[in-house]
Design a protein around this motif. Sequence first.
Motif: not given
Length: 130
Positions: A17-36
Amino acid sequence: MNRYFQEVLDAHTLIRRWLGDGDSPVAMCDDLLARFSPDYSMVTPGGALLDFPSLTTFFRAQCGARPGLEIEIDNMQLIAESAAGATVTYQERQQLPGQEATLRFSTVVFELGSDNQVVWRHLHETMLPL
């Protein structure tokens, strides 16, 4: 479903979703990075070594960079599991519209965080022929 398998699927859903959708909210990236893990390391298919700051820089710069990206996860196997985490292997097929698909074999080492959250500690990816 095994919680480690579910994490592989959930993380790749966010990545797609993050890589494929330029309208993704920044919070999505934050949620993704919190997994690492802050101590995260990765060996890319090309042999480069990435750490958590490199991963963060990559994801923050790539919102919507791969429109239409499809990711399929298959052949998940639990290699080892303990009270501290697990090691899982899986195959990942990626495809962009109009392009050849790629296939990679991945081995991920998971840790359990203080709140019992599954955390990505290390990932090693190797390209496979289709």
